[in-house]
Each structure stands twice: as structure tokens, then as C-alpha cells.
Design an enzyme around this catalytic site. Structure first.
Site, PDB file in Angstrom:
ATOM      1  N   CYS A  14       0.874  -1.187   0.000  1.00 54.40           N
ATOM      2  CA  CYS A  14       0.000   0.000   0.000  1.00 54.40           C
ATOM      3  C   CYS A  14       0.909   1.236   0.000  1.00 54.40           C
ATOM      4  O   CYS A  14       2.068   1.143  -0.401  1.00 54.40           O
ATOM      5  CB  CYS A  14      -0.984  -0.033   1.169  1.00 54.40           C
ATOM      6  SG  CYS A  14      -0.218   0.002   2.807  1.00 54.40           S
ATOM      7  N   ASN A  17       2.304   1.393   4.406  1.00 52.24           N
ATOM      8  CA  ASN A  17       2.572   0.116   5.101  1.00 52.24           C
ATOM      9  C   ASN A  17       2.272   0.194   6.600  1.00 52.24           C
ATOM     10  O   ASN A  17       2.906  -0.481   7.403  1.00 52.24           O
ATOM     11  CB  ASN A  17       4.023  -0.352   4.864  1.00 52.24           C
ATOM     12  CG  ASN A  17       4.305  -1.791   5.289  1.00 52.24           C
ATOM     13  OD1 ASN A  17       5.427  -2.114   5.662  1.00 52.24           O
ATOM     14  ND2 ASN A  17       3.328  -2.658   5.248  1.00 52.24           N
ATOM     15  N   CYS A  19      -1.435   0.876   7.471  1.00 50.31           N
ATOM     16  CA  CYS A  19      -2.887   0.660   7.622  1.00 50.31           C
ATOM     17  C   CYS A  19      -3.348  -0.577   6.862  1.00 50.31           C
ATOM     18  O   CYS A  19      -3.712  -1.583   7.469  1.00 50.31           O
ATOM     19  CB  CYS A  19      -3.672   1.878   7.126  1.00 50.31           C
ATOM     20  SG  CYS A  19      -3.370   3.369   8.090  1.00 50.31           S
ATOM     21  N   ARG A  20      -3.366  -0.523   5.528  1.00 54.88           N
ATOM     22  CA  ARG A  20      -4.007  -1.582   4.746  1.00 54.88           C
ATOM     23  C   ARG A  20      -3.140  -2.810   4.543  1.00 54.88           C
ATOM     24  O   ARG A  20      -3.610  -3.944   4.751  1.00 54.88           O
ATOM     25  CB  ARG A  20      -4.437  -1.033   3.374  1.00 54.88           C
ATOM     26  CG  ARG A  20      -5.542  -0.013   3.453  1.00 54.88           C
ATOM     27  CD  ARG A  20      -5.685   0.761   2.158  1.00 54.88           C
ATOM     28  NE  ARG A  20      -4.519   1.606   1.906  1.00 54.88           N
ATOM     29  CZ  ARG A  20      -4.304   2.287   0.802  1.00 54.88           C
ATOM     30  NH1 ARG A  20      -5.185   2.212  -0.179  1.00 54.88           N
ATOM     31  NH2 ARG A  20      -3.229   3.045   0.670  1.00 54.88           N
ATOM     32  N   SER A  21      -1.881  -2.637   4.091  1.00 48.59           N
ATOM     33  CA  SER A  21      -1.102  -3.844   3.760  1.00 48.59           C
ATOM     34  C   SER A  21      -0.755  -4.687   4.994  1.00 48.59           C
ATOM     35  O   SER A  21      -0.705  -5.919   4.877  1.00 48.59           O
ATOM     36  CB  SER A  21       0.141  -3.518   2.918  1.00 48.59           C
ATOM     37  OG  SER A  21       0.997  -2.619   3.558  1.00 48.59           O
ATOM     38  N   ASP A 129      -8.210   3.952   1.176  1.00 45.71           N
ATOM     39  CA  ASP A 129      -7.268   4.303   2.238  1.00 45.71           C
ATOM     40  C   ASP A 129      -8.044   4.787   3.467  1.00 45.71           C
ATOM     41  O   ASP A 129      -8.732   5.810   3.408  1.00 45.71           O
ATOM     42  CB  ASP A 129      -6.362   5.421   1.704  1.00 45.71           C
ATOM     43  CG  ASP A 129      -5.234   5.731   2.659  1.00 45.71           C
ATOM     44  OD1 ASP A 129      -5.279   5.249   3.809  1.00 45.71           O
ATOM     45  OD2 ASP A 129      -4.315   6.460   2.251  1.00 45.71           O
TER      46      ASP A 129
END
Ligand code: 4NP
Length: 161
Positions: A14, A17, A19-21, A129
Site C-alpha cells: 500500500c 505500510n 494501515c491496509r497492507s 485508504d
């Protein structure tokens, strides 16, 4: 997985690195373990602002709600040798994917894809995001990354990995 095949490897990418990934990494680790699949799994960001930091506390809370502790994860930036080390590099949104295509070395072996392209009916969509929003954004992220993790594991089981 059979003994003569190398362990499959997947890197989630993402922007930050944090939050999402990391949630995608956690969801796939969890699902792969449940399925008895050995996969090398990691995550990284296209940006370097958070290198060395732990995940966003809202990602940690969301993972913890599902019984997964991601507090020890540390952010890193995607590096040129990732394109040689991983079979697959999976971007969380289309901007990350186009950044990856731009920096990919010409001889890299990794197959690049968009995470939600692995979820039937969600092809071409971004995992939004959640950084600038509230906790509900992180719940939605978890839903999407765990759906994708299920489909990735099922596909690998079908392929005999
Ligand atoms: P991620 O979210 O890409 O899912 O880790 C973000 C984290 C930090 C920032 C942007 C997105 N930031 O602008 O610092």
C-alpha cells in the site's frame, strides 16, 4: 504444498505500510494457517514516511478484534529486490499498482496484481485508504482484505500449492 515445490511468496503493498497492507498480511497469514498452506508473506509501502514504525493503532485494534496481534510488524519501503524475491506483489489500490509498475526492474519475476481483482465481482476496485477517516474504514478494510485472503488461498489450493 508438495516437497519439491518452493513455498509460494506474496508481498502486499500500500502507500504507508501502516494501515491496509499490514491487515492484508495478517488476514492472509491467518487464512493460510487455517488451510495448512505454507506461504512466505510480507508487506511494504511505496512511500518511506513510516519506515521502522509499527502499524497504525487503528489497524492493530481491528486485527485484535479478530484475535490477531500485529503489534510487532514494522513498516518498510518496497525495494528493487522484492521483484526478484516474491512470486506475487499485490497492490491494495490502483495508484500503488501503477507505482509498482513504474519501479519494477525489467527482469523482475514477480507477477503484479490488484488485490480486489482476486475477489469475483470486485475486480478493478481499490481498497480505500482508511488513514484519514474513522474506525469504520478499518472495519471495511478488514472485510475486503479477509475476503481477498480467502480467495487467494482457495486459488492456491486449487492450483495444488
Ligand atoms: P496505508 O495508509 O497506505 O494503508 O498504510 C496510509 C498511511 C499513511 C499515510 C497515507 C496512507 N500518510 O499520508 O502518512
Amino acid at each position: 504444498m508438495t516437497a519439491d515445490r518452493p513455498r509460494p511468496s506474496i508481498l502486499f503493498v500500500c502507500l504507508g505500510n501502516i494501515c491496509r497492507s499490514p491487515l492484508a498480511e495478517a488476514a492472509l497469514r491467518h487464512r493460510a494457517q487455517e488451510a495448512g498452506l505454507e506461504i512466505l508473506i510480507d508487506s511494504a509501502g511505496t512511500g518511506d514516511w513510516h519506515v521502522g514504525k509499527g502499524p497504525d493503532p487503528r489497524s492493530c485494534s481491528e486485527a485484535m478484534r479478530h484475535g490477531i496481534d500485529i503489534g510487532a510488524y514494522r513498516a518498510r519501503q518496497v525495494a528493487p529486490d522484492d521483484f526478484a524475491r516474491f512470486d506475487r506483489i499485490i497492490a491494495l489500490d490502483r495508484e500503488n499498482l501503477s507505482d509498482l509498475r513504474r519501479i519494477a526492474p525489467s527482469q523482475g519475476r514477480a507477477r503484479l496484481s490488484l488485490l480486489l481483482d482476486h475477489v469475483p465481482g470486485m475486480e478493478g476496485q481499490d481498497v480505500a485508504d482508511p488513514y484519514f477517516g474513522g474506525p469504520e474504514g478499518f472495519e471495511e478494510t478488514w472485510r475486503q482484505v479477509s475476503q481477498a485472503a480467502c480467495h487467494l488461498v482457495n486459488a492456491m489450493l486449487r492450483e495444488g500449492r
